[in-house]
Design a protein around this motif. Structure first.
Motif, PDB file in Angstrom:
ATOM      1  N   ASN A   1       6.316  -0.228  -4.717  1.00 62.36           N
ATOM      2  CA  ASN A   1       6.212   0.868  -4.591  1.00 62.36           C
ATOM      3  C   ASN A   1       5.989   1.886  -3.992  1.00 62.36           C
ATOM      4  O   ASN A   1       6.180   3.023  -3.468  1.00 62.36           O
ATOM      5  CB  ASN A   1       4.514   1.422  -5.346  1.00 62.36           C
ATOM      6  N   ILE A   2       6.735   1.062  -2.437  1.00 56.87           N
ATOM      7  CA  ILE A   2       6.826   1.773  -1.524  1.00 56.87           C
ATOM      8  C   ILE A   2       8.303   2.304  -1.574  1.00 56.87           C
ATOM      9  O   ILE A   2       9.124   1.048  -1.234  1.00 56.87           O
ATOM     10  CB  ILE A   2       6.824   0.737  -0.243  1.00 56.87           C
TER      11      ILE A   2
ATOM     12  N   SER B   1      -0.175  -0.219  -0.771  1.00 55.17           N
ATOM     13  CA  SER B   1       1.502   0.588  -1.794  1.00 55.17           C
ATOM     14  C   SER B   1      -0.099   0.954  -3.832  1.00 55.17           C
ATOM     15  O   SER B   1       1.120   0.347  -4.345  1.00 55.17           O
ATOM     16  CB  SER B   1       1.982  -0.856  -1.702  1.00 55.17           C
TER      17      SER B   1
ATOM     18  N   ALA C   1       1.629  -1.450   3.143  1.00 49.76           N
ATOM     19  CA  ALA C   1       1.431  -2.680   1.710  1.00 49.76           C
ATOM     20  C   ALA C   1      -0.038  -2.904   1.102  1.00 49.76           C
ATOM     21  O   ALA C   1      -0.007  -2.545   0.209  1.00 49.76           O
ATOM     22  CB  ALA C   1       2.246  -4.258   2.482  1.00 49.76           C
TER      23      ALA C   1
ATOM     24  N   SER D   1      -1.171   6.093  -4.691  1.00 47.99           N
ATOM     25  CA  SER D   1      -1.923   5.822  -3.669  1.00 47.99           C
ATOM     26  C   SER D   1      -2.777   6.844  -2.914  1.00 47.99           C
ATOM     27  O   SER D   1      -2.552   7.690  -2.790  1.00 47.99           O
ATOM     28  CB  SER D   1      -0.149   5.488  -2.138  1.00 47.99           C
TER      29      SER D   1
ATOM     30  N   LEU E   1       4.528   6.175  -0.397  1.00 46.42           N
ATOM     31  CA  LEU E   1       4.369   4.685  -1.643  1.00 46.42           C
ATOM     32  C   LEU E   1       3.904   6.083  -2.678  1.00 46.42           C
ATOM     33  O   LEU E   1       3.931   6.589  -2.874  1.00 46.42           O
ATOM     34  CB  LEU E   1       2.994   4.759  -0.453  1.00 46.42           C
TER      35      LEU E   1
ATOM     36  N   PRO F   1       4.027  -3.872  -3.886  1.00 50.34           N
ATOM     37  CA  PRO F   1       4.874  -4.213  -2.916  1.00 50.34           C
ATOM     38  C   PRO F   1       6.113  -2.626  -3.669  1.00 50.34           C
ATOM     39  O   PRO F   1       7.166  -2.132  -2.423  1.00 50.34           O
ATOM     40  CB  PRO F   1       5.651  -4.983  -2.587  1.00 50.34           C
TER      41      PRO F   1
END
Length: 191
Positions: free
Chosen positions: A115-116, A109, A106, A139, A135, A113
């Motif tokens: 983006n995960i 990322s 996290a 990132s 990710l 969040p």
């Protein structure tokens, strides 16, 4: 006559130069075209596991003084490295170790969040369970994973490039290495 010819040339030269708008070209990126992966079994007695790895990868083991079985898979042609760390666990310490791994994901990322993307993995016959984390965006570590048996073994991996993160330019290398991580996960076995 001589004077008018020189004047005409000077006038033409200034006309040509006045029409040219000079703008510096944007910084370019190296074209990345990885070769097709050929996998082979990595079975080293120093490691608590075995799995298949691409022949493009170089295995880096820690020095003899380091008691923890950590290793890296380096991809020199892509300027990338998959850092893998192993932790012996117990059923009591497993939730804490897993939560810390998820916090690390996290943190990388790129601030959101959302983006995960997480993909669960399970191979119950081999007692291998885990997650693959993809990710999105720029990132620092676009691909991460964790593998465990939930009782005594825990392995965490994170991919890093030796350059400033730029998801668009690194997309071919990220796709290639994501497939390598998936192959690693699918062929993974504990000793």
């Amino acid at each position: 006559m001589k004077h008018s010819w020189v004047g005409c040339c000077a006038w033409m030269a200034s006309l040509c130069l006045a029409c040219v708008d000079y703008a510096p070209k944007p910084r370019g990126y190296v074209r990345i075209e990885p070769e097709a992966a050929v996998y082979q079994l990595l079975d080293l007695p120093e490691l608590p596991c075995l799995f298949e790895v691409s022949q493009a990868a170089t295995v880096e083991l820690p020095d003899a003084q380091n008691a923890s079985p950590m290793f890296n898979l380096a991809y020199p042609s892509l300027r990338a490295k998959l850092y893998c760390s192993y932790l012996p666990i117990t059923p009591a310490t497993f939730p804490e170790v897993e939560a810390e791994s998820r916090r690390l994901v996290a943190r990388l990322s790129a601030g959101a969040p959302g983006n995960i993307r997480e993909k669960a993995y399970a191979h119950p016959e081999a007692k291998v369970f885990g997650s693959l984390f993809l990710l999105e965006g720029n990132s620092a570590s676009p691909v991460q994973f964790l593998l465990t048996d939930s009782a005594s073994h825990f392995l965490r991996g994170a991919l890093y490039f030796d350059c400033r993160p730029n998801a668009d330019s690194l997309a071919p290398a990220i796709d290639y290495l994501r497939q390598d991580v998936i192959e690693l996960m699918q062929t993974f076995r504990w000793r």
